[in-house]
Design a protein around this motif. Sequence first.
Motif, mmCIF file in Angstrom:
data_model
loop_
_atom_site.group_PDB
_atom_site.id
_atom_site.type_symbol
_atom_site.label_atom_id
_atom_site.label_comp_id
_atom_site.label_asym_id
_atom_site.label_seq_id
_atom_site.Cartn_x
_atom_site.Cartn_y
_atom_site.Cartn_z
ATOM 1 N N ILE A 254 0.818 -1.137 -0.034
ATOM 2 C CA ILE A 254 0.065 -0.027 -0.023
ATOM 3 C C ILE A 254 0.859 1.217 -0.076
ATOM 4 O O ILE A 254 0.349 2.583 -0.031
ATOM 5 N N ILE A 255 2.199 1.112 0.051
ATOM 6 C CA ILE A 255 2.762 2.472 0.437
ATOM 7 C C ILE A 255 3.177 3.316 -1.062
ATOM 8 O O ILE A 255 2.816 4.134 -0.985
ATOM 9 N N ALA A 256 3.085 2.598 -2.194
ATOM 10 C CA ALA A 256 3.361 3.131 -3.215
ATOM 11 C C ALA A 256 1.921 4.027 -3.735
ATOM 12 O O ALA A 256 1.925 5.096 -3.997
ATOM 13 N N PRO A 257 0.541 3.374 -3.450
ATOM 14 C CA PRO A 257 -0.595 4.084 -3.671
ATOM 15 C C PRO A 257 -0.783 5.018 -2.793
ATOM 16 O O PRO A 257 -1.195 6.248 -3.108
ATOM 17 N N ALA A 258 -0.259 4.999 -1.436
ATOM 18 C CA ALA A 258 -0.541 6.000 -0.698
ATOM 19 C C ALA A 258 0.248 7.273 -0.775
ATOM 20 O O ALA A 258 -0.185 8.505 -0.647
ATOM 21 N N LEU A 259 1.493 7.075 -1.427
ATOM 22 C CA LEU A 259 2.562 8.166 -1.575
ATOM 23 C C LEU A 259 1.854 8.844 -2.938
ATOM 24 O O LEU A 259 1.979 10.027 -3.123
ATOM 25 N N MET A 260 1.279 8.107 -3.800
ATOM 26 C CA MET A 260 0.695 8.459 -4.899
ATOM 27 C C MET A 260 -0.501 9.473 -4.563
ATOM 28 O O MET A 260 -0.748 10.582 -5.149
ATOM 29 N N ALA A 261 -1.363 9.188 -3.698
ATOM 30 C CA ALA A 261 -2.329 9.916 -3.223
ATOM 31 C C ALA A 261 -1.963 11.136 -2.514
ATOM 32 O O ALA A 261 -2.532 12.228 -2.714
ATOM 33 N N LEU A 262 -0.882 10.888 -1.538
ATOM 34 C CA LEU A 262 -0.325 12.014 -1.004
ATOM 35 C C LEU A 262 0.139 13.057 -1.903
ATOM 36 O O LEU A 262 0.012 14.345 -1.612
ATOM 37 N N GLY A 263 0.828 12.707 -2.913
ATOM 38 C CA GLY A 263 1.253 13.899 -3.864
ATOM 39 C C GLY A 263 0.135 14.355 -4.833
ATOM 40 O O GLY A 263 0.409 15.517 -5.215
#
Length: 414
Positions: A254-263
Amino acid sequence: MSESNSVWKAYRFPIILLCAIAVGCVIGAVMGKDALVLKPLGDLFINAMFMVVVPLVFTTICSAVASMSSMERLGKVMRSLVVVFLITGALAAILMLVTVTIFPPAQGANIQMQAAGEIQAFSTPDQIVKAFTTDDFVNLLSRRAMLPLILFTIFFGFCLQSLGERGRSIGRGISVVADAMLQMVKYLMYYAPIGLGAYFATLVGDYGPQLLGAYFRSMVVYHVATFGYFFVAFTIYSWWATDGRGVRVFWSKIIAPALMALGSGSSTATLPINLEAATNMGIPRDISEIVLPIGATAHMEGSCLSGILKISFLFGIFGLPFTGLGTMATAVAVAVLSGVVLSGIPGGGLVGEMLIVSLYGFPPEAFPIIATIGFLVDPAATMVNATGDTCSALIISRLVEGKDWFAKAKVTDL
């Protein structure tokens, strides 16, 4: 050595993304407004993700519904979806309600109110109609009409399902198109480190100073509560959904989707990566391809958290007591409602903010106050929104497939 290689293999892309975002923040802090020269590089990536969203949503939902083994399974997925979305949204709102009661966000705030200009009266019936429908088919082909598109696609998939084998054969063809769209997303992600780095550079360079001053306390309150919810609640949810087996898998994927959402500040832009992450977690495709697109529009735990913050902040600014069971119950209901109304696009929170101002009868001056708060909390809220969609898909998988579903699931290494 092999263990370190395994860790790098599992986390290399999130690490690269995180480093790119960190470099972008430093560039933005150093360059200030001059960092806006990098804005086209960030916009290029965000626009590319938006470009694939409409066909991706249509093909994934349609193929999932049309290829359902039975309408009974589809009904079970949809019932579970409604229950999980409402419960998780309400729990998020209640957590923030407790937080703002202990730490009032407007305490000590000295905000210079500014006139908001002329604001049109908010009509709830009209908003409901516009939220669920469009007046022309061509308007469905836009990310600004995500909820009508999703409803149309579910209905279309249902109609294909009702045609029997003829409809399922078309569904299989649409599934191939969905796979092609996901492949396109994989190629676009090669540009993600550059795009997100540039996006954060312009964000920090342009709006960084707004984090100071009167809003500082409310930002601290919100982000502490939100990140606490992010790590604690999603760990508990994923533990229950997988019977204790899949917590590590969930956090590694989930880290990559979370960072994408954050950005990106958009659940919709994160949807393609979220779908891939859900597949890698072993979530059945017919569940993830229904839950995640719907969740990108109608399931926003981060927005429920921010809704309570905005309401409490306005009560404090206007000197109204934010106390009493009735007041707090209404706040939770409004926060959940505004979280459902919000669309999964940057700036979509303005609709929910207008809803709050209108339903509580605050003067027009209240709108720019919570609009500013909405902008400042949007990245963290979107991170929770998008991550919550995937976590909900895990929970729904257990409700639909049974307690031991994860033990039989096919988990894909990154």
